[in-house]
Design a protein around this motif. Structure first.
Motif, short mmCIF file in Angstrom:
data_model
loop_
_atom_site.label_atom_id
_atom_site.label_comp_id
_atom_site.label_asym_id
_atom_site.label_seq_id
_atom_site.Cartn_x
_atom_site.Cartn_y
_atom_site.Cartn_z
N SER A 8 0.92 -1.28 0.00
CA SER A 8 -0.10 -0.11 -0.13
C SER A 8 0.86 1.25 -0.09
N VAL A 9 0.80 2.23 -1.04
CA VAL A 9 1.51 3.33 -1.10
C VAL A 9 0.39 4.34 -0.55
N VAL A 10 0.89 4.98 0.45
CA VAL A 10 0.05 6.21 1.08
C VAL A 10 0.76 7.57 0.41
N VAL A 11 -0.07 8.21 -0.26
CA VAL A 11 0.23 9.55 -0.81
C VAL A 11 -0.74 10.86 -0.33
N PRO A 12 -0.15 11.45 0.59
CA PRO A 12 -0.87 12.66 1.09
C PRO A 12 -0.93 13.76 0.08
N THR A 13 -1.90 14.57 -0.29
CA THR A 13 -1.82 15.45 -1.13
C THR A 13 -2.82 16.81 -0.68
N PHE A 91 5.58 5.27 1.59
CA PHE A 91 5.17 6.68 1.42
C PHE A 91 5.59 7.20 0.07
N CYS A 92 5.00 7.93 -0.50
CA CYS A 92 5.12 8.71 -1.71
C CYS A 92 4.66 10.12 -1.35
N ASP A 93 5.20 11.30 -1.56
CA ASP A 93 4.95 12.70 -1.32
C ASP A 93 4.11 13.09 -3.05
N ASP A 94 3.36 13.82 -2.84
CA ASP A 94 2.56 14.13 -4.18
C ASP A 94 3.28 14.94 -5.14
N SER A 157 9.71 9.49 0.56
CA SER A 157 9.16 9.21 -0.60
C SER A 157 9.92 7.88 -0.95
N THR A 158 10.99 7.59 -0.08
CA THR A 158 11.97 6.37 -0.12
C THR A 158 11.45 5.05 0.88
N PHE A 159 10.47 5.73 1.68
CA PHE A 159 10.23 4.79 3.07
C PHE A 159 9.32 3.47 2.45
#
Length: 307
Positions: A8-13, A91-94, A157-159
């Protein structure tokens, strides 16, 4: 053939629609045979349900939710983590993009070390037309390593993390940090207390630094958050150079915000811990109006570095 774990990749935006779509597409395009679920968390903004259409079949799914916790980055990451269904959480930043091969390499690294909980990798920093690769020359990162050096190569974004470690181990992202600033650093410190972090020596995430960064000019919040961090982690006292680094960042933030007296106070504290800490001298230069804070940051960012 062993089934690959679901991720699961969580992308807050928040208010970055075009960059967000690029981030989601790059994640879904990973050459990874397992399930990838992207959880896009809208923070203080209206959700775009059309993002779900970017999914393709049962192995590539996009979900859209609202941040139901504390407003800000930390709460948004936690909302996504708690909604995630994967065995692994990333995690990945938007405004970032995963590069080809990132996910498969990290999953293999975790599979090769059952005691490990957390894996990172290098980054490719893009700022104002300049691109710089930042990669750590280490395979394992300990708590002492992180106290000495923030290691900005270890970008959120690398976690990639085992979901069980987030829910039943070292825990979620801390939502008490003022403005969510340095929440990623605190998260790394806490994770490294639990087990050393795996690091892959490959720049596998494109990280964009730009003037739209929500922390670019929030100097008071930066100062408050870093002082909170020093209070929360008394272990910094065992690493004078690391303590001086954080104190120097506070001094610079105070100078950039126009608080000359505060900048001088924190610069003195910095130099007591480490007379060679350059952030103290940069803070003094900004406080004395020899150079502007934004000019210092522009120069550092072009080299793939920050204050």
């Amino acid at each position: 053939m062993t089934q690959q774990p679901s991720v699961s990749v969580v992308v807050p935006t928040r208010d970055r629609p075009e960059l967000l779509r690029a981030a989601v597409r790059a994640t879904l395009a990973q050459d990874y045979p397992g399930l990838i679920e992207v959880v896009v968390v809208f923070d203080q903004s209206v959700p775009d349900e059309s993002l779900t259409e970017l999914g393709s079949g049962p192995a590539r799914v996009v979900r859209v939710i609202r941040n139901a916790r504390t407003p800000g980055l930390a709460g948004a990451r936690n909302s996504g983590t708690l909604a995630a269904e994967g065995e692994l959480v990333a995690f990945c930043d938007d405004d970032d993009e995963w590069l080809p091969g990132k996910l498969a390499a990290q999953v293999d690294a975790l599979a090769g070390d059952p005691a490990a909980e957390f894996v990172c990798c290098g980054i490719r920093v893009n700022y104002d037309g300049h691109t710089v690769d930042r990669v750590l020359d280490k395979d394992r990162i300990t708590l002492d390593d992180l106290l000495r050096d923030r290691m900005t190569e270890l970008h959120p974004s690398t976690f990639l993390i085992r979901a069980t470690a987030l829910r039943n181990g070292f825990g979620l992202v801390d939502e008490e940090i003022p403005g969510s600033y340095a929440e990623d650093y605190e998260f790394l410190l806490r994770a490294a207390r639990s087990a050393p972090l795996i690091n892959l020596r490959t720049p596998s995430v494109l990280v964009r630094w730009h003037k739209r960064s929500y922390f670019a000019q929030r100097w008071d919040t930066i100062s408050e958050a870093l002082q909170w961090l020093l209070r929360r982690y008394p272990e910094f006292a065992s690493q004078p150079a690391g303590e001086a680094r954080v104190a120097g960042q506070i001094a610079f933030a105070q100078a950039a915000s126009g608080d000359r007296r505060g900048a001088l106070r924190w610069a003195r504290r910095t130099l007591r811990s480490n007379p060679r800490e350059p952030r103290a001298y940069l803070a003094l230069a900004v406080a004395g109006r020899v150079v502007r804070a934004d000019a210092v940051l522009r120069t550092l960012h072009k080299r793939g570095r920050g204050i």
